[in-house]
Design a protein around this motif. Sequence first.
Motif, mmCIF file in Angstrom:
data_model
loop_
_atom_site.group_PDB
_atom_site.id
_atom_site.type_symbol
_atom_site.label_atom_id
_atom_site.label_comp_id
_atom_site.label_asym_id
_atom_site.label_seq_id
_atom_site.Cartn_x
_atom_site.Cartn_y
_atom_site.Cartn_z
ATOM 1 N N UNK A 587 -44.987 27.548 -33.987
ATOM 2 C CA UNK A 587 -44.995 28.789 -33.213
ATOM 3 C C UNK A 587 -45.715 28.603 -31.883
ATOM 4 N N UNK A 588 -46.828 27.868 -31.901
ATOM 5 C CA UNK A 588 -47.567 27.674 -30.664
ATOM 6 C C UNK A 588 -46.792 26.808 -29.684
ATOM 7 N N UNK A 589 -46.182 25.750 -30.193
ATOM 8 C CA UNK A 589 -45.413 24.878 -29.304
ATOM 9 C C UNK A 589 -44.186 25.589 -28.763
ATOM 10 N N UNK A 590 -43.571 26.461 -29.574
ATOM 11 C CA UNK A 590 -42.376 27.184 -29.123
ATOM 12 C C UNK A 590 -42.669 28.035 -27.911
ATOM 13 N N UNK A 591 -43.909 28.466 -27.776
ATOM 14 C CA UNK A 591 -44.282 29.318 -26.659
ATOM 15 C C UNK A 591 -44.754 28.527 -25.447
ATOM 16 N N UNK A 592 -45.144 27.270 -25.654
ATOM 17 C CA UNK A 592 -45.819 26.540 -24.586
ATOM 18 C C UNK A 592 -45.033 25.394 -23.977
ATOM 19 N N UNK A 593 -44.064 24.838 -24.689
ATOM 20 C CA UNK A 593 -43.376 23.634 -24.209
ATOM 21 C C UNK A 593 -42.017 23.982 -23.619
ATOM 22 N N UNK A 594 -41.747 23.388 -22.463
ATOM 23 C CA UNK A 594 -40.441 23.600 -21.870
ATOM 24 C C UNK A 594 -39.396 22.771 -22.607
ATOM 25 N N UNK A 595 -38.150 22.882 -22.153
ATOM 26 C CA UNK A 595 -37.046 22.255 -22.886
ATOM 27 C C UNK A 595 -37.201 20.742 -22.976
ATOM 28 N N UNK A 596 -37.727 20.115 -21.920
ATOM 29 C CA UNK A 596 -37.848 18.658 -21.927
ATOM 30 C C UNK A 596 -38.888 18.190 -22.938
ATOM 31 N N UNK A 597 -39.934 18.943 -23.092
ATOM 32 C CA UNK A 597 -41.001 18.534 -24.002
ATOM 33 C C UNK A 597 -40.788 19.037 -25.426
#
Length: 1416
Positions: A587-597
């Motif tokens: 959930x945290x990464x879904x909010x913070x990482x752009x498509x490339x990451x």
Amino acid sequence: MLRSVSLPDASGYTHSFYCLASRCWDLYEETLNMKYLEHSMDLWEICRGVESPGSPRYLIAAIGLSTSYLVYSLRREVDEAREASLQIFNEAGTLHDRCTSSLGRERTLVIVGDILRHRYERFGPGEDLGSSIPLLISVLDGFTPRDISCASALEILSISVMVHLAQSTDHLLWLKILDGLRIAVRFLINGPSLSSTSYDNLLPPSSDNTASWDEPFHTISQAIDRCRPEAFNRAVCLVHLADLFVPTPNQTLPSICEIDDTAGEEVWQEAWEEACKRLQTVISSFIENDKKTPYQHQGHNFGLFRLTARLSHRPIPYGRTRFRKRQPVERHTCTFTFDPTPVTSEQVLPESSHWDHYQFFRWLQKTYLSLSREELDDILDNSLELDFPSLATVQESWVKSPGIRACLLAHRQRRWFGKQRDLVEAGQLMLSVKLEEEPGYGHALLTIASGLRGFETEECLGFATNLFKDFLKVQESGSPRHFITVIDLSSTLLLEALYSGNPCTLQASLDLLCEAAHLRGSGLLSVEGRRLIILGRVLHHRYKWFISSNEDLELSIVLMNRLLAILPVQPVFHFSTLELIAISTLLMLAENLDAKAWTPALELLLYALQRCTRGDIALGPESVHVEASDPLEPPNLSADIANTVSNVLDLGLDIIPLTLDNHAMCLIHVSDVLRCTSFDISLHPRSLQMSLEIYQKSLGLDLDLDDAHSLSNVAFSSSWREEYTRFRGSIRSVLAEKTISTAELGIRDCSFQIFSYHATRVKLTTTSRGTMAHGCIFQYRPILATISPKAAALRALRQRAQISGSSTETKTGSLPIDELATDAIANKDSHSKMPISSIMPGIEHILSDAKHPLFALPLEPRTNRSLILDVESRVRGIEVGMSKVSQELIRTTTEQGYWDPKDVLLASRMEKLKEGSAFLARMGPLQALLSRGPEICLELIEKSRALFWTRLLRLRIPVEGLPQELAVQIEDVASQLDQCKSQRVADVTRDDIQQQYTLEIRFERLLREVRAIPGFENFLQSKTHDVLMTASSEGPVVVLLGTASTYAALLVRPNGIDALYLESLTEEVFETLLIGFGQASQTSRDITSDPSDPSDVGDSERHFKPKNLKAAPKLSPHDDLLNKIWLHIGKPVLDRLEITSKSTPSERMRLWWCPTGRFTFLPLHAAGTRIGSTDGDYVSNYVVSSYIPTLSALLTAREKSETIPLGSQLKMLALAQPTTKGYNSLPKTLNELKVIQDLVPPAQLLRARDVDSEFSTSNTHLAVEEVTNYLTETSVLHLACHGHQDLDDPLKSGFELNNGRLTLSTLISHHTPHAFLAFLSACESASNDPSIPDESLNLSAAMLYAGFRSVIGTMWTMNDNDGPEVAKVVYEELFKHPDRELDPKVIPFALDLAVGQLRDKGIDSSRWATYIHVGM
């Protein structure tokens, strides 16, 4: 350091303070955690305090402190911080007045100060910072002066190179680099001097060896290659911060926005690449080997851009944060996000002058993001309009769309953590937006819905549900966004169900999850429900924060399915610590990482989970089972694997809090409730409502914090730390040069612990919502489970087999519709077809149409049906709520005492009745009927009608059984109140008012004392429905009610109360009937006269109006109106009562009509078809009709229903008034007296005057006093005269006699113990006040309340010729058997016979239909 070191006393720590201050600033930019910014401010303040003003280190500290204060003011909106930043910055500028260049003082100071910060942090006190300042200024001085917020790609590139190399080159090389970059930039911008023939002339005079410049130029070239082209690198950040110090009026400060607008980025990319290419060419031309191909100057157009800034949004980390490894030099995580816009086209308009809605929304977004708080407040609070661009053609409907205000409100709420009502209003406005016509609002709508759902209040969840439905309508079935919205809708409906306890809402939630399982699942809902909810909500964050395309979401689904399949399926209300950590990280990464990451991060998590769950059983699609001895190869990640690890740790795993009260736990709980419920109803259909009620009650149980729970909390914390360590080690293992085994990482088989949990409902106190800072309505407590992971998996296998064996849940996740739940709201009575709402008339027709646009969702028919049933249940729920409000309002209105002496005035009481009657007596009972059943409806009808008479007659109460002292007090106070003048007349003195007010207060106090006695709790209270049903002991009672095309009949019988919806009785039909019969009360002579009777001449109606008024116009035939009543009311009622066979006149059933509201003006008893013909069909063919104002009035009349024997006990007072001043003459009234004289034994006739005179003489033209003298002994009262109805003072209504009016007040004040029948042979004696018809303020009802048990009256004008005929038939029947007792049941039959004879003569229906019987 801040707590333990005093820098003025320990100067050796100076460099450490600078390093910590610098590092805290960098950490703040990476995490946006305000504590780092606050530490940075404190450290910079101390550093500045120990430095000599004007020194390079003072400049570093001053710029660091001022920029920290500035950013703090933007984040916290603290004006004092901004003022302090400007003051510190200006002081630094004054002390370093030579630190300026063509870029301006502000940009020069910030850039030089930041570059010196990096030099000092990297190389320490030995660095000669002063020698760098003039060279830095010389580089910056080579650029062209710019307007605020504008910069070229070459300028940003050059600053980026200096920032980059300041952290990596030694002092001598650094100075040469600055000198070389100065030369290259000036040559690139201005070209070589015309007199120059050699590049050597451009080199510094001190250079004696050209080859010595190769290294600086090579280093610059390498730095150019490493500088990133994104418009959010460190150089852009420095330029923007510097521009914020420029004193400009109406400066626009940056604001938060979660959506990146990519307009202009392609142009920026091209300009950046062009600047890199040309600068590299110049640098190469300075290197000795490339002098043969000199650079050809091409001018100085390097792309000028305006950089619009927004404050970046990233979640604030919670929990422990490790001391992060420094980011690579070329990488910069900024506190701002920038939109590069070419200055030649600041609005980035499309090539065409006609916009589509997406382009319009992009412009709108850029506009409101640039507004300050004050500007936005001004627009919203004063309803101002935005200035729309003139360069494009915009549809007028877009300009006036409520979506504009919705977006502005939502932006204010998110940006400045505004109030919840902003988002609620935005949701309300967005509901009126049609996404089919304005598709650009799609993402904004979903974002608003998500924000409302996050508040988790009942109101917000309702709005969120409707918004999710609107978004779902425009999604392609089966697409990822379709799946996301289905999950959003399902989980939101579940939360609503837990609030409301509505089983239909829970049924809809389950069916939506079934559809999601059909779309993206391959197993049973009770097994896969958790995976589906987590998958949908994680994808929701991807779309919400990054507007991911369906293609990107599809890729995410594939990877996440593989990832979630690794985690063993837990039993419901159980979780593993590893599972909770993994979901929280997702959930945290879904909010913070752009498509490339994002994709590399998923692959890394997949690899790490495989290592952590080796040897465990995994259930679900693409299950993974790895033998413990098999080594795992690292995932096929991108080349920047270290960056991926850093992303997963820094923006995911390391910032999740050690708590159960987070978003991940909420998703587990939501999914478990749905899984458990689906399992229950799969094995036990029709258990949905019971399951919901039981779980709702369990949410209110708060487990005690005993030793067992304390141990569980300790065990959970310990398990969390252990799994966190292992999971983190698995992630970092990819950085190893060789593949290592799980044993080397310390990972054991089945190492993770399983917990059960208990959820309780808590009161929300937070207003902001984030991914991990989850404001949930539930609180969770872990309970250490004894089940092992393998046992949990085996249990899940058995559960799946058990459900499969029940054959009620299929692989597509479908469940049986719970008929027990839907029966509660679905109308199964095929006879009544009762509507479902009085507030929304006709909504049932919409709900019955599955193809209606409101329900045109891309879902399976079954799911749509569940949603329709849910809407129906909500409408009924609203009706229930409104009914309860109405019931309480009726209770307080009818039971409230007087608060002021003026309230006892008759005029005040009448005014209050007129204000509340329409709602109290009409809407309230109808709402109860539609939502709570006919029993409560009947009780409300009784309680809300005839309030005037009820309050007046409460003083005549029996006190048997009460304690003697209390009974005496009540009788005394009631008697005094009854004699109060202000009870009956409007013209009273102040003393009269005060006297009654005092007595009213005493009477209310005595009532409370009585009701406190056991057995007298309902003393003078409204009767319950079971008591009211006894009124139908001698025949059915039909109560008619309704409004606004929702009309119904309550059929009260001894065995129950039935409701009949009068479906064909529309508002149009009702209006026709009311207009027609309204005119009947003003019928002219040409209709009511009998042409065959030569004596029937002149105006002889017993009319209320004076004779000099003009006659009313001729009307349409009454027969048509009576036919309409038969078709729409009479026949449906008789059919439902199953009274369909005609009987002989004497064997007909009695039927009492109790009309309410506008029904009181309809002659229901006279309804029929083919009137006047031999085969006519009438209500009177089947029943004998009577009217009652309330059922309580009928019961009261029957309490005194003993038969009255003929003879001396029966006395009849009959009087006539042939002429009255100001009224028409009534010559036939004398004929009525003659009929009475002939039929009634002389001993029973009361003579008002000389007993020896003629009866027509002794009982005509009587005075009021002559009549009242005989009321006490009167049993039958016959009044043949004019009547008068006073609408302002009902008790002044009465009958016109020789010297005045015999008022109702006079009649009521006289004791009439023998009152039996009142024959009111006067016009409109049973006609109601149109403004308050439910109060029954007419002469007939008044006589009933005065003590008479039967009353004969008229609904409109009567013909003078008809009076004697009707009286003759009635009294003939009544006194047919002189030797028998007088039977009160004879009266309605006698009147019916008299009316029938008039009808059979062919007399117009307007004459005979006016007569009615009221009472028992």
